[in-house]
Design a protein around this motif. Structure first.
Motif, PDB file in Angstrom:
ATOM      1  N   MET A   1       0.805  -1.204   0.000  1.00 36.03           N
ATOM      2  CA  MET A   1       0.000   0.000   0.000  1.00 36.03           C
ATOM      3  C   MET A   1       0.846   1.265   0.000  1.00 36.03           C
ATOM      4  N   LYS A   2       2.048   1.213   0.587  1.00 36.42           N
ATOM      5  CA  LYS A   2       2.866   2.416   0.660  1.00 36.42           C
ATOM      6  C   LYS A   2       3.406   2.840  -0.697  1.00 36.42           C
ATOM      7  N   ASN A   3       3.306   1.978  -1.695  1.00 35.91           N
ATOM      8  CA  ASN A   3       3.775   2.318  -3.030  1.00 35.91           C
ATOM      9  C   ASN A   3       2.694   2.943  -3.902  1.00 35.91           C
ATOM     10  N   ILE A   4       1.487   3.107  -3.357  1.00 38.13           N
ATOM     11  CA  ILE A   4       0.392   3.754  -4.073  1.00 38.13           C
ATOM     12  C   ILE A   4       0.220   5.154  -3.506  1.00 38.13           C
ATOM     13  N   PHE A   5       0.257   6.145  -4.385  1.00 33.93           N
ATOM     14  CA  PHE A   5       0.116   7.546  -4.000  1.00 33.93           C
ATOM     15  C   PHE A   5      -1.188   8.034  -4.613  1.00 33.93           C
ATOM     16  N   ARG A   6      -2.142   8.471  -3.805  1.00 31.43           N
ATOM     17  CA  ARG A   6      -3.468   8.850  -4.290  1.00 31.43           C
ATOM     18  C   ARG A   6      -3.636  10.369  -4.415  1.00 31.43           C
ATOM     19  N   PHE A   7      -4.262  10.763  -5.533  1.00 33.83           N
ATOM     20  CA  PHE A   7      -4.616  12.155  -5.780  1.00 33.83           C
ATOM     21  C   PHE A   7      -6.132  12.237  -5.918  1.00 33.83           C
ATOM     22  N   LYS A   8      -6.660  13.401  -6.268  1.00 38.46           N
ATOM     23  CA  LYS A   8      -8.115  13.573  -6.381  1.00 38.46           C
ATOM     24  C   LYS A   8      -8.749  12.598  -7.362  1.00 38.46           C
ATOM     25  N   GLN A   9      -8.216  12.558  -8.589  1.00 38.68           N
ATOM     26  CA  GLN A   9      -8.850  11.783  -9.652  1.00 38.68           C
ATOM     27  C   GLN A   9      -8.024  10.609 -10.161  1.00 38.68           C
ATOM     28  N   PHE A  10      -6.897  10.341  -9.545  1.00 40.08           N
ATOM     29  CA  PHE A  10      -6.044   9.259 -10.027  1.00 40.08           C
ATOM     30  C   PHE A  10      -5.131   8.788  -8.900  1.00 40.08           C
ATOM     31  N   GLU A  11      -4.493   7.650  -9.148  1.00 41.98           N
ATOM     32  CA  GLU A  11      -3.478   7.158  -8.221  1.00 41.98           C
ATOM     33  C   GLU A  11      -2.258   6.733  -9.018  1.00 41.98           C
ATOM     34  N   VAL A  12      -1.123   6.746  -8.331  1.00 42.48           N
ATOM     35  CA  VAL A  12       0.144   6.427  -8.978  1.00 42.48           C
ATOM     36  C   VAL A  12       0.799   5.287  -8.222  1.00 42.48           C
ATOM     37  N   ASP A  13       1.099   4.211  -8.939  1.00 40.15           N
ATOM     38  CA  ASP A  13       1.869   3.106  -8.374  1.00 40.15           C
ATOM     39  C   ASP A  13       3.333   3.421  -8.649  1.00 40.15           C
ATOM     40  N   GLN A  14       4.103   3.545  -7.603  1.00 43.20           N
ATOM     41  CA  GLN A  14       5.516   3.904  -7.757  1.00 43.20           C
ATOM     42  C   GLN A  14       6.444   2.757  -7.364  1.00 43.20           C
ATOM     43  N   ILE A  40       1.286  19.280 -24.117  1.00 46.28           N
ATOM     44  CA  ILE A  40       2.243  19.358 -23.014  1.00 46.28           C
ATOM     45  C   ILE A  40       3.264  18.240 -23.159  1.00 46.28           C
ATOM     46  N   LEU A  41       4.520  18.555 -22.868  1.00 49.31           N
ATOM     47  CA  LEU A  41       5.595  17.565 -22.862  1.00 49.31           C
ATOM     48  C   LEU A  41       6.181  17.502 -21.455  1.00 49.31           C
ATOM     49  N   ASP A  42       6.244  16.297 -20.897  1.00 46.40           N
ATOM     50  CA  ASP A  42       6.867  16.054 -19.590  1.00 46.40           C
ATOM     51  C   ASP A  42       8.135  15.244 -19.841  1.00 46.40           C
ATOM     52  N   VAL A  43       9.284  15.860 -19.611  1.00 46.91           N
ATOM     53  CA  VAL A  43      10.575  15.223 -19.876  1.00 46.91           C
ATOM     54  C   VAL A  43      11.086  14.566 -18.604  1.00 46.91           C
ATOM     55  N   GLY A  44      11.360  13.260 -18.681  1.00 45.69           N
ATOM     56  CA  GLY A  44      11.811  12.504 -17.513  1.00 45.69           C
ATOM     57  C   GLY A  44      10.644  12.229 -16.587  1.00 45.69           C
ATOM     58  N   THR A  45       9.586  11.660 -17.122  1.00 47.65           N
ATOM     59  CA  THR A  45       8.313  11.529 -16.398  1.00 47.65           C
ATOM     60  C   THR A  45       8.376  10.629 -15.174  1.00 47.65           C
ATOM     61  N   GLY A  46       9.321   9.689 -15.124  1.00 47.40           N
ATOM     62  CA  GLY A  46       9.404   8.801 -13.950  1.00 47.40           C
ATOM     63  C   GLY A  46       8.121   8.008 -13.778  1.00 47.40           C
ATOM     64  N   THR A  47       7.446   8.182 -12.659  1.00 49.86           N
ATOM     65  CA  THR A  47       6.177   7.480 -12.388  1.00 49.86           C
ATOM     66  C   THR A  47       5.040   8.015 -13.231  1.00 49.86           C
ATOM     67  N   GLY A  48       5.219   9.209 -13.798  1.00 46.62           N
ATOM     68  CA  GLY A  48       4.159   9.855 -14.563  1.00 46.62           C
ATOM     69  C   GLY A  48       3.326  10.823 -13.743  1.00 46.62           C
ATOM     70  N   ARG A  78       1.703   2.213 -17.317  1.00 44.43           N
ATOM     71  CA  ARG A  78       0.619   1.549 -16.555  1.00 44.43           C
ATOM     72  C   ARG A  78      -0.213   2.578 -15.785  1.00 44.43           C
ATOM     73  N   ASN A  79       0.461   3.543 -15.172  1.00 42.12           N
ATOM     74  CA  ASN A  79      -0.273   4.579 -14.438  1.00 42.12           C
ATOM     75  C   ASN A  79      -1.154   5.395 -15.375  1.00 42.12           C
ATOM     76  N   PHE A  80      -0.668   5.674 -16.574  1.00 42.33           N
ATOM     77  CA  PHE A  80      -1.459   6.402 -17.557  1.00 42.33           C
ATOM     78  C   PHE A  80      -2.679   5.577 -17.978  1.00 42.33           C
ATOM     79  N   GLU A  81      -2.454   4.296 -18.281  1.00 43.94           N
ATOM     80  CA  GLU A  81      -3.546   3.421 -18.721  1.00 43.94           C
ATOM     81  C   GLU A  81      -4.624   3.265 -17.664  1.00 43.94           C
ATOM     82  N   ASN A  82      -4.240   3.301 -16.401  1.00 44.21           N
ATOM     83  CA  ASN A  82      -5.191   3.116 -15.299  1.00 44.21           C
ATOM     84  C   ASN A  82      -5.883   4.404 -14.868  1.00 44.21           C
ATOM     85  N   SER A  83      -5.603   5.494 -15.552  1.00 40.06           N
ATOM     86  CA  SER A  83      -6.192   6.774 -15.162  1.00 40.06           C
ATOM     87  C   SER A  83      -7.404   7.123 -16.021  1.00 40.06           C
ATOM     88  N   VAL A  84      -8.209   8.040 -15.517  1.00 39.59           N
ATOM     89  CA  VAL A  84      -9.364   8.520 -16.278  1.00 39.59           C
ATOM     90  C   VAL A  84      -8.929   9.400 -17.454  1.00 39.59           C
TER      91      VAL A  84
END
Length: 148
Positions: A1-14, A40-48, A78-84
Motif C-alpha cells: 500500500m505504501k507504493n500507491i500515491f493517491r490524488f483527487k482523480q487518479f493514483e500512482v503506483d511507484q 504538453i511535454l513532460d521530460v523525464g516523467t518517472g512514475t508519470g 501503466r499509471n497512464f492506462e489506469n487513469s481517467v
C-alpha cells in the motif's frame, strides 16, 4: 500500500521506480501556470505523476511524456492506462536527445537531474535520475527543448 500515491482523480503506483514521488515533483505539477495548454511535454516523467497532474489540471491537453529508464517508463505507462485521462496521455521510452516531434508544445515541464558536482548515488538508476552528467546535462536538454 505504501507504493500507491493517491490524488483527487487518479493514483500512482511507484513500486517499480527508483525515484519515488517527492515534494518538488508534486509542487511542480501543482504550480505550473498556462492559460490554455493543449500540448504538453513532460521530460523525464518517472512514475508519470507530473503528467497525470497536468492532465487533471488541463482537461483539453494532450500530454506526452518521455522517460529514458525502461522500468520507470513501463510504470508510467501503466499509471497512464489506469487513469481517467488515459486517452490524453502518451509515453515514450526514449531519451530526450533521441525524441523527435514534428509538432510544437504549448508547455514543457521537467523535474530534471539537478545535482552536478555532488556525491554520486550508489544505485545506477537513482544516479541517472538525480545527477546531471556530460551525457545528460541541463544545457543539452535546454538546447534540445528549444526546438519544441
Amino acid at each position: 500500500m505504501k507504493n500507491i500515491f493517491r490524488f483527487k482523480q487518479f493514483e500512482v503506483d511507484q513500486s517499480d521506480c527508483a525515484m519515488k514521488i517527492n515534494t518538488d515533483g508534486v509542487l511542480l505539477g501543482a504550480m505550473v501556470q498556462h492559460e490554455n495548454a493543449e500540448r504538453i511535454l513532460d521530460v523525464g516523467t518517472g512514475t508519470g505523476v507530473i503528467a497525470l497532474m497536468l492532465a487533471q489540471r488541463f482537461p483539453k491537453a494532450q500530454v506526452h511524456a518521455v522517460e529514458i529508464d525502461e522500468q520507470a517508463s513501463a510504470t508510467a505507462s501503466r499509471n497512464f492506462e489506469n487513469s481517467v485521462f488515459s486517452e490524453r496521455l502518451t509515453n515514450n521510452n526514449i531519451s530526450i536527445e533521441q525524441f523527435n516531434s514534428p509538432e510544437k508544445f504549448d508547455l514543457i515541464v521537467t523535474n530534471p537531474p539537478f545535482f552536478v558536482n555532488d556525491y554520486k548515488n550508489a544505485e545506477p538508476k537513482k544516479e541517472i535520475a538525480r545527477h546531471a552528467s556530460s551525457k545528460l546535462s541541463l544545457p543539452s536538454w535546454l538546447r534540445k527543448l528549444k526546438s519544441y
